[in-house]
Design a protein around this motif. Structure first.
Motif, PDB file in Angstrom:
ATOM      1  N   ASP A 303      25.661   1.051 -38.202  1.00  0.00           N
ATOM      2  CA  ASP A 303      24.699   1.224 -37.345  1.00  0.00           C
ATOM      3  C   ASP A 303      23.236   0.934 -37.752  1.00  0.00           C
ATOM      4  OD1 ASP A 303      24.188   3.236 -39.000  1.00  0.00           O
ATOM      5  OD2 ASP A 303      24.697   4.773 -37.652  1.00  0.00           O
ATOM      6  N   ALA A 304      23.178   0.098 -38.970  1.00  0.00           N
ATOM      7  CA  ALA A 304      22.050  -0.150 -39.521  1.00  0.00           C
ATOM      8  C   ALA A 304      21.898  -1.660 -39.272  1.00  0.00           C
ATOM      9  CB  ALA A 304      22.151  -0.119 -41.172  1.00  0.00           C
ATOM     10  N   GLY A 305      22.661  -2.538 -38.383  1.00  0.00           N
ATOM     11  CA  GLY A 305      22.401  -3.744 -38.135  1.00  0.00           C
ATOM     12  C   GLY A 305      22.290  -4.122 -36.645  1.00  0.00           C
ATOM     13  N   PHE A 306      21.440  -5.117 -36.386  1.00  0.00           N
ATOM     14  CA  PHE A 306      21.168  -5.501 -35.128  1.00  0.00           C
ATOM     15  C   PHE A 306      21.177  -6.968 -34.880  1.00  0.00           C
ATOM     16  CE2 PHE A 306      18.945  -1.559 -36.145  1.00  0.00           C
ATOM     17  CZ  PHE A 306      18.970  -0.895 -35.071  1.00  0.00           C
ATOM     18  N   LEU A 307      21.888  -7.340 -33.924  1.00  0.00           N
ATOM     19  CA  LEU A 307      21.527  -8.919 -33.599  1.00  0.00           C
ATOM     20  C   LEU A 307      20.614  -9.069 -32.367  1.00  0.00           C
ATOM     21  CD1 LEU A 307      22.488 -11.735 -34.041  1.00  0.00           C
ATOM     22  CD2 LEU A 307      24.455 -11.499 -32.391  1.00  0.00           C
ATOM     23  N   VAL A 308      19.635  -9.712 -33.006  1.00  0.00           N
ATOM     24  CA  VAL A 308      18.503 -10.051 -31.860  1.00  0.00           C
ATOM     25  C   VAL A 308      18.560 -11.429 -31.334  1.00  0.00           C
ATOM     26  CG1 VAL A 308      16.019  -9.878 -31.373  1.00  0.00           C
ATOM     27  CG2 VAL A 308      16.924  -8.364 -33.071  1.00  0.00           C
ATOM     28  N   ALA A 309      18.597 -11.758 -29.920  1.00  0.00           N
ATOM     29  CA  ALA A 309      18.676 -12.894 -29.329  1.00  0.00           C
ATOM     30  C   ALA A 309      17.577 -13.084 -28.260  1.00  0.00           C
ATOM     31  CB  ALA A 309      20.031 -13.118 -28.832  1.00  0.00           C
ATOM     32  N   MET A 387      23.360  -3.667 -30.459  1.00  0.00           N
ATOM     33  CA  MET A 387      22.919  -2.567 -31.440  1.00  0.00           C
ATOM     34  C   MET A 387      24.481  -2.413 -32.342  1.00  0.00           C
ATOM     35  SD  MET A 387      20.948   0.011 -29.362  1.00  0.00           S
ATOM     36  CE  MET A 387      20.684   1.275 -30.623  1.00  0.00           C
ATOM     37  N   ASP A 388      24.356  -1.924 -33.316  1.00  0.00           N
ATOM     38  CA  ASP A 388      25.494  -1.492 -34.338  1.00  0.00           C
ATOM     39  C   ASP A 388      26.126  -2.897 -34.608  1.00  0.00           C
ATOM     40  OD1 ASP A 388      25.178   1.512 -33.708  1.00  0.00           O
ATOM     41  OD2 ASP A 388      25.591   0.734 -31.573  1.00  0.00           O
TER      42      ASP A 388
END
Ligand code: LLP
Length: 439
Positions: A303-309, A387-388
């Motif tokens: 839950d510390a990672g996000f993929l932003v697109a 998210m996550d």
């Protein structure tokens, strides 16, 4: 009653669009996307630290003699692994590459556990030469190790992976302990006892432990507890029948995280207390207690990672509405591979919501990262965040369709660092050879 569906619809539309994205505000993520480009993996380093300490404290408080191995496969970015090392984790590795990474960051010997289910002689030699603890998955694995230690005239520390046939109640691709799965050695025909005896009697092998890992993304404590019962049965038999005392009992990883709004977390304290209580109860008359090792991956980084697109276009048809983004299953394969659900936020947008599929840019029908989500309508050039995505996100990414891999950044407090540069397009050709007679 007749009006119920209408009222439910109204409630859904009236409810606030959930805009939280963990520790980051929408504006923060938009800022990172503008500065570092997209697709972009963003990690919250403080969250990783917090999760590691919560987990290790839970097990230390419940059992005392514990050691936490980070399952590197969840996220192998050097800076993320280094952060977990700095906080006190050891390393659980699955390949020569992961052992190499662990050694590169300074882990040594018993702080590295090697758990592949299919080890080549070259990998085995590498593991023996670097004194890591070798976790054996089959009798063939044991033969491979014996041949290696005899060739190198060097000692090795071993454990065996037990297949306890416990149903972890998770997706079938990440359930590892059913008796028909490829992992571990079954109890039922006493093969594991035979393996231990052979290893115990061999002058170059030191029997150190027993291992089991029942699966991943487990949200219920009962399979963990059932597994303890079976592992401790083996620990007792080893002492009673073969006189073997183990240094450790590794009960694997697998603690799940909530991927959906409103989903209850499974707290490590609950699992740790139940596991520790049962271990102590089961082994109380044995005359000794092995150390308890755990090896989570997802729990620390998920839950510390996000993929932003970036939103490339919004497409409306009489049947569906699509948000087309500049990433796809090449960068986040979990939805297509495990039908996994990742929450999506349209960054900086609120208000009325419509039903969208969030579609990737890969040339495959299945490349939908999120189906039928109620989201605010974005404009072209807006950003979305999945998210996550910190666990099994980047590590499972590929360059399929010749898209370069995303960049990665880590945020700690006010500090933002690039931890993987965005590749150049030429990087897509590295190590390829264009034959001279075809040029
Ligand atoms: N130990 C062993 C031996 C494992 O095979 C694994 C994960 C772990 C520990 C860490 O499990 P965790 O705590 O992260 O659940 N790609 C899938 C997950 C595959 C898990 C593989 N083994 C996903 O995206 O859900």
């Amino acid at each position: 009653m007749r009006y119920l569906p209408f009222l439910i619809c109204l409630a859904v539309y009236a409810a606030d669009y959930p805009t939280e994205t963990g520790r980051f505000s929408h504006e923060q993520l938009i800022g990172y996307a503008q500065e570092y480009g997209t697709p972009l993996y963003v990690y919250d380093g403080d969250r990783i630290k917090e999760k590691f300490h919560k987990f290790s404290k839970a097990f230390k408080d419940a059992y005392g003699n514990t050691k936490i191995y980070y399952a590197l496969k969840a996220n192998t970015n050097l800076s993320i692994v280094a952060l977990l090392k700095k906080e006190g984790a050891s390393a659980e590795c699955i390949s020569m590459g992961e052992i190499y990474l662990a050694r590169k960051l300074g882990w040594k010997g018993e702080d590295i556990l090697f758990t592949s289910s299919s080890k080549s002689p070259v990998e085995m030699e590498y593991a023996v030469n670097h004194d890591v603890v070798i976790n054996l998955d089959s009798m063939g694995d044991l033969e491979n190790l014996i041949a290696t230690v005899e060739k190198l005239k060097k000692k090795a520390r071993v454990s065996f992976r037990l297949n306890t046939d416990v149903d972890p109640k998770t997706h079938k691709h990440i359930s590892t302990s059913h008796k028909t799965t490829k992992f571990g050695i079954l109890f039922e025909n006493d093969q594991i006892m035979e393996g231990y005896k052979r290893a115990y009697d061999h002058p170059l092998l030191e029997v150190w432990g027993i291992h089991s890992h029942i699966g991943s993304q487990i949200m219920d404590d009962s399979p963990f507890v059932r597994n303890v019962k079976l592992v401790t049965t083996a620990v007792k038999r080893l002492k009673q029948e073969l006189g073997i005392e183990l240094k450790f009992m590794d009960l694997g990883g697998g603690l799940g995280i909530p991927y959906r709004d409103g989903q209850e977390p499974l707290e490590p304290e609950v699992v740790a207390n139940k596991m520790a209580k049962l271990v102590k109860q089961e082994l109380k008359d044995l005359g000794y207690m092995p150390a308890l090792w755990m090896e989570p991956g997802r729990y620390f980084v998920g839950d510390a990672g996000f993929l932003v697109a970036r939103v490339n276009s919004v497409k409306d048809t009489p049947y569906k509405h699509f948000i087309n983004v500049d990433t796809g299953f090449n960068h986040l394969v979990r939805p297509i591979l495990y039908e996994a659900y990742h929450r999506v936020r349209v960054l900086g947008r609120k208000g009325e919501r419509e039903k969208f599929d969030v579609a990737g840019n890969i040339c495959e029908t299945g490349d939908i990262l999120a189906y039928d989500r109620m989201l605010p309508r974005p404009s072209v050039g807006d950003y979305v965040a999945f998210m996550d995505a910190g666990a099994y996100g980047f590590t499972m990414a590929s360059e399929y369709n010749m898209f370069t891999l995303p960049a990665e950044i880590m945020v700690r407090g006010d500090k933002v660092d690039v931890i993987r540069k965005r590749p150049d397009i030429e990087d897509l050709f590295r190590n390829q050879i264009l034959l001279k007679d075809l040029e």
